[in-house]
Design an enzyme around this catalytic site. Sequence first.
Site, PDB file in Angstrom:
ATOM      1  N   GLN A 125      -3.033   0.224  -9.858  1.00  0.00           N
ATOM      2  CA  GLN A 125      -3.151  -0.257  -8.487  1.00  0.00           C
ATOM      3  C   GLN A 125      -2.717   0.856  -7.533  1.00  0.00           C
ATOM      4  O   GLN A 125      -1.680   1.489  -7.750  1.00  0.00           O
ATOM      5  CB  GLN A 125      -2.266  -1.478  -8.291  1.00  0.00           C
ATOM      6  CG  GLN A 125      -2.398  -2.132  -6.943  1.00  0.00           C
ATOM      7  CD  GLN A 125      -1.391  -3.257  -6.787  1.00  0.00           C
ATOM      8  OE1 GLN A 125      -0.223  -3.087  -7.100  1.00  0.00           O
ATOM      9  NE2 GLN A 125      -1.845  -4.396  -6.320  1.00  0.00           N
ATOM     10  N   SER A 128       0.089   1.189  -1.951  1.00  0.00           N
ATOM     11  CA  SER A 128       1.106   1.722  -1.045  1.00  0.00           C
ATOM     12  C   SER A 128       0.870   3.186  -0.711  1.00  0.00           C
ATOM     13  O   SER A 128       0.341   3.950  -1.525  1.00  0.00           O
ATOM     14  CB  SER A 128       2.491   1.558  -1.668  1.00  0.00           C
ATOM     15  OG  SER A 128       2.788   0.199  -1.882  1.00  0.00           O
ATOM     16  N   SER A 160       1.450   1.513  -9.873  1.00  0.00           N
ATOM     17  CA  SER A 160       1.812   1.012 -11.202  1.00  0.00           C
ATOM     18  C   SER A 160       0.785   1.452 -12.248  1.00  0.00           C
ATOM     19  O   SER A 160      -0.411   1.359 -12.021  1.00  0.00           O
ATOM     20  CB  SER A 160       1.896  -0.519 -11.193  1.00  0.00           C
ATOM     21  OG  SER A 160       2.776  -0.957 -10.192  1.00  0.00           O
ATOM     22  N   GLU A 243      -2.237 -11.412  -6.801  1.00  0.00           N
ATOM     23  CA  GLU A 243      -0.998 -10.734  -7.159  1.00  0.00           C
ATOM     24  C   GLU A 243       0.217 -11.597  -6.839  1.00  0.00           C
ATOM     25  O   GLU A 243       1.163 -11.678  -7.600  1.00  0.00           O
ATOM     26  CB  GLU A 243      -0.917  -9.412  -6.398  1.00  0.00           C
ATOM     27  CG  GLU A 243       0.296  -8.566  -6.762  1.00  0.00           C
ATOM     28  CD  GLU A 243       0.279  -7.252  -6.023  1.00  0.00           C
ATOM     29  OE1 GLU A 243      -0.314  -7.189  -4.939  1.00  0.00           O
ATOM     30  OE2 GLU A 243       0.876  -6.283  -6.524  1.00  0.00           O
ATOM     31  N   ASN A 357       9.528  -9.525  -0.135  1.00  0.00           N
ATOM     32  CA  ASN A 357       9.808 -10.931   0.182  1.00  0.00           C
ATOM     33  C   ASN A 357      10.081 -11.148   1.666  1.00  0.00           C
ATOM     34  O   ASN A 357       9.876 -12.252   2.185  1.00  0.00           O
ATOM     35  CB  ASN A 357      10.988 -11.420  -0.672  1.00  0.00           C
ATOM     36  CG  ASN A 357      10.555 -11.693  -2.101  1.00  0.00           C
ATOM     37  OD1 ASN A 357       9.424 -11.384  -2.488  1.00  0.00           O
ATOM     38  ND2 ASN A 357      11.429 -12.275  -2.896  1.00  0.00           N
ATOM     39  N   GLU A 358      10.513 -10.084   2.356  1.00  0.00           N
ATOM     40  CA  GLU A 358      10.676 -10.222   3.807  1.00  0.00           C
ATOM     41  C   GLU A 358       9.311 -10.464   4.464  1.00  0.00           C
ATOM     42  O   GLU A 358       9.167 -11.316   5.361  1.00  0.00           O
ATOM     43  CB  GLU A 358      11.327  -8.955   4.387  1.00  0.00           C
ATOM     44  CG  GLU A 358      12.796  -8.790   4.064  1.00  0.00           C
ATOM     45  CD  GLU A 358      13.040  -8.293   2.651  1.00  0.00           C
ATOM     46  OE1 GLU A 358      12.062  -7.932   1.959  1.00  0.00           O
ATOM     47  OE2 GLU A 358      14.215  -8.272   2.223  1.00  0.00           O
TER      48      GLU A 358
END
Length: 373
Positions: A125, A128, A160, A243, A357-358
Amino acid sequence: MDLTFTPAQEALRAEVREWLAANVPAEPLPSMDTAEGFARHREWERSLAAARLSVPTWPAEYGGRGAGLVEWLICEEEYWASGAPGRVSQNGIFLLAPTVLHWGTPEQKARFLPKMATAEEVWAQAWSEPESGSDLASLRATATPDGDGWRLSGQKTWSSRAVFADWGFGLFRSDPASERHHGLTYYLFPLDAPGITVRPIAQLDGETGFAEIFFDDVYVPASQVLGGVGKGWSVAMATTSSERGLTLRSPGRFMAVADRLLALAAESGDRTLQDAAVGAWSDADAYRLYTWAAVARLEEGIELGPASSLMKTFWSELDLKLHELALALRGPAAALADRWMDGFLFALAGPIYAGTNEIQRNIIAERVLGLPR
């Protein structure tokens, strides 16, 4: 939600359980973040594919069984309960493949899916960038038209499986005048293409589960555009939904860990930790039931949408809790490299990858609860 299984579903469960009992390696495979471990995991995935258990929900022509989501969850529960190895091909089969099946051309499906199912081609993937992590829309890598194809330039990071993988997928800005989520296109590219440099990134344990990818005027034919030029954001949202939601982290994975945690707690004389372990097991079971409910909605044609952010936040924090409790139960012995420590190190990344998670909590607040920005 009806959890009564049909005779055919029970027969599938029995078949999968029997095959796994006969074929799961007696000893854990080496880490897939090493050259030897990656090769051993690829070999394991080939055996799964030969038994037609690698991608049961895919059409038979691509290596699957044409099974439904209920059958997929049954396979997942049996897989993880058996102690089978982690899936080195998970980026491809759980993230990219649902996107290819929905957005891909017939030629792309025929070209990529069968080799993905057998791990002949393992995917990395490439989302980012150095200044564009969870804020995917701020990416700066570019795609420039060149004849019948495109030239890719820029840098991706925290990719990854890229160190040993064969192919990658990611978004690039194909319209230089665009901003944010407009003017993006989704590309598929071989990681050995001229102009691509893959640089490993060492993790806490020294292994290289991630990498930087540098693109120096890399040519990609138009046939490797997924979903159409300028449609990248819509295509990518399908991938991120997979995902964060159902396909990447099935409940069987966490129930298997929770069951092992309870067994570990039973050997302890610490009543406080035992109670905490029971609570964590209950959380894993709650996630299992929520996932079955999600499957019921999907089978009724209801999309998960932003609710996948609820699932991502829950499973990532659950995974961390399960492993923190295990390390507390093991005490000083936890400092030794073992299965629990490996799982803990991996769980640390859960609240970060697939969108922090933010970010997920912002999505939940705005799009699920309807709160103002």
